[in-house]
Design an enzyme around this catalytic site. Structure first.
Site, PDB file in Angstrom:
ATOM      1  N   ARG A 260      -6.309  50.067  28.535  1.00 33.07           N
ATOM      2  CA  ARG A 260      -4.843  50.690  29.523  1.00 33.07           C
ATOM      3  C   ARG A 260      -5.217  52.078  29.622  1.00 33.07           C
ATOM      4  O   ARG A 260      -4.751  52.562  30.397  1.00 33.07           O
ATOM      5  CB  ARG A 260      -3.973  50.926  27.924  1.00 33.07           C
ATOM      6  CG  ARG A 260      -3.322  49.878  27.513  1.00 33.07           C
ATOM      7  CD  ARG A 260      -2.322  50.655  27.097  1.00 33.07           C
ATOM      8  NE  ARG A 260      -2.416  50.527  25.323  1.00 33.07           N
ATOM      9  CZ  ARG A 260      -2.132  50.846  24.006  1.00 33.07           C
ATOM     10  NH1 ARG A 260      -0.865  51.599  23.884  1.00 33.07           N
ATOM     11  NH2 ARG A 260      -2.652  50.807  23.253  1.00 33.07           N
TER      12      ARG A 260
ATOM     13  N   TYR B  59     -39.540  75.474  51.236  1.00 31.67           N
ATOM     14  CA  TYR B  59     -39.978  74.140  51.223  1.00 31.67           C
ATOM     15  C   TYR B  59     -40.446  73.184  52.460  1.00 31.67           C
ATOM     16  O   TYR B  59     -39.313  73.763  53.974  1.00 31.67           O
ATOM     17  CB  TYR B  59     -37.760  73.382  51.345  1.00 31.67           C
ATOM     18  CG  TYR B  59     -38.606  71.633  50.935  1.00 31.67           C
ATOM     19  CD1 TYR B  59     -39.470  71.094  49.997  1.00 31.67           C
ATOM     20  CD2 TYR B  59     -37.548  70.548  52.042  1.00 31.67           C
ATOM     21  CE1 TYR B  59     -39.195  69.850  49.970  1.00 31.67           C
ATOM     22  CE2 TYR B  59     -38.235  69.463  51.640  1.00 31.67           C
ATOM     23  CZ  TYR B  59     -38.655  68.852  50.591  1.00 31.67           C
ATOM     24  OH  TYR B  59     -39.185  67.362  50.919  1.00 31.67           O
TER      25      TYR B  59
END
Length: 458
Positions: free
Chosen positions: A16, A387
């Site tokens: 359910r 980066y």
């Protein structure tokens, strides 16, 4: 032989719930439902090795979660789901080693540890002791029948119309004397509407053996199970208010109970003020006299005393020390730290960065993989270019440095103590102590250019 073991039934599919995930891994606040039940069990036994979780549907991911979260708790398997009686019998090799067995449903997160202890203590004079509760809306729960033959439970689908009117229902928790359980559990049959082996049928078998059976009435709210997403929401709201009320009792000022969410493992000191629409999760700790401003989200972070989180801050896995300040609209993540009296302001992001005492990143800046010393000022629009496409590189800024607006640090790079950058610079080399770094093109002014380009009539 150990005195008591706790078996948690968590093998069901939870049809359910309309989900591909096992029911017990759906969250109540920021923890899976099963976590609350295991913690309650541990309140009773105190020893992880005396607790077992029986898994079935989605058992691999449930097992992985339990092993990562509760080391020492035993994982058992019910490979075919044939009812609660079959489930307990599947774990027989484990529970035969105990004098007593407590069986808990895996979807009862609201049961308190003290209530379970009271139930277990009261069970000592019985061969089988069950939890029940009184309710005005018994729904599809099994009904507790008290008659001359003793106490037994009849499942809703097998109950007569008269029996369905009974308002004492089975809450799904049991305490057994193991020797008594061993006498009868092998006699269970599946002669019922569900074609399953019901654990509740053990009661009738024990009654026929003249064994002692009784029911212990528990608080209804603690026995609230979860069978669908609506009930999950109801339980979530109840747990949320339980936690908020605990913090109110401890001196935390919560300005809007309807919009604040706090996880079960959060610690908050007294005289903290929490404004509306705040979420605080995981193992976050907040010191005394701090302000958590509107719209802020704090996840697994440490906030010191007298910290001012202005508004709309997202802080993850980081630390803000005493008297620091953050926000509005700031993102602090991945092990960043604001030291005492440090400040990260409007539209600033910090990632794996350490901001020293009395240092400021006031606005419109990104500091990634950066270490700032004391008394540093970062001008607006400055970033660390950390980066290079392959690696994350670090930027070091010493004490008492001044960074001009719109400076870009191409890491790895270092500014030594008492140094500065000129506004608009791209810094690619280290700047020595007591120096100014200028990294920008020379300005050229072209006389007469504007009017030549903007002649009247053009």
């Amino acid at each position: 032989m150990n005195e008591s073991g706790v078996l948690i039934l968590a093998a069901g599919k939870g049809t359910r719930m309309r989900s591909a995930y096992p029911k017990v891994l759906h969250n109540i606040l920021d923890k899976p439902l099963i976590d609350y039940v295991v913690r309650t069990a541990l309140c009773c036994t105190g020893r992880p090795e005396d607790v077992a979780v029986l898994v079935g549907f989605g058992g691999d991911i449930v097992e992985e979660h339990i092993k990562n979260t509760f080391p020492g708790v035993k994982i058992l398997w019910q490979h075919e789901q044939k009812g609660t009686g079959h489930a307990v019998n599947s774990a027989r090799e484990w529970w035969e080693n105990f004098e007593n067995l407590i069986v808990l449903n895996g979807d009862l997160p609201l049961m308190r540890g003290v209530s379970l202890k009271n139930f277990v203590n009261a069970s000592k004079n019985y061969d089988c002791f069950i939890t029940s509760f009184i309710t005005d809306n018994p729904k599809a729960y099994g009904r507790v029948i008290r008659d001359g033959s003793g106490i037994h439970v009849i499942e809703f689908k097998d109950a007569s119309p008269e029996e369905k009117n009974i308002n004492e229902v089975n809450a799904g928790c049991y305490a057994f004397k193991v020797e008594s359980l061993k006498r009868v559990i092998g006699l269970l049959t599946n002669n019922n509407a569900q074609d399953e082996y019901y654990l509740t049928d053990v009661l009738a078998l024990m009654n026929s053996e003249k064994l002692k059976v009784n029911a212990f009435i528990m608080p209804e709210i603690e026995m609230q199970g979860v069978n669908n997403l609506r009930e999950l929401c109801d339980v979530n709201n109840e747990m949320r208010m339980r936690i908020l009320n605990k913090h109110l009792d401890n001196g935390v000022h919560i300005m809007d109970l309807s919009s604040v969410f706090i996880g079960p493992d959060v610690e908050i000191g007294s005289d903290v003020v929490i404004m509306p629409n705040v979420h605080i999760w995981a193992n976050s700790k907040i010191g005394e006299n701090s302000l958590i401003g509107t719209g802020s989200v704090i996840n697994n972070s440490v906030i010191g005393d007298y910290v001012n989180i202005v508004a709309y801050a997202v802080i993850e896995n980081s630390e803000l020390k005493d008297h620091s300040k953050a926000g509005p609209f700031v993102y602090i993540r991945e092990g960043s730290c604001l030291e005492k009296n440090a400040f990260a302001g409007k539209f600033v992001e910090l990632k794996k960065s350490h901001i020293g005492e009395n240092s400021k990143v006031p606005h419109l800046s990104y500091m990634g993989d950066a270490t700032l010393g004391r008394d540093v000022n970062i001008g607006a629009g400055s970033i660390t270019c950390n980066y290079d496409g392959e690696h994350k590189n670090k930027t070091f800024i010493g004490d008492n440095c001044f960074v001009g607006s719109d400076t870009m640090f191409v890491a790895p790079v270092e500014l030594e103590n008492d140094s500065a950058t000129a506004a608009g610079s791209v810094i690619t080399k280290n700047i020595p102590e007591n120096s100014l770094g200028v990294g920008r093109s020379r300005q050229v002014n072209i006389a007469g250019w504007f009017k030549s380009k903007h002649k009247k009539g053009d």
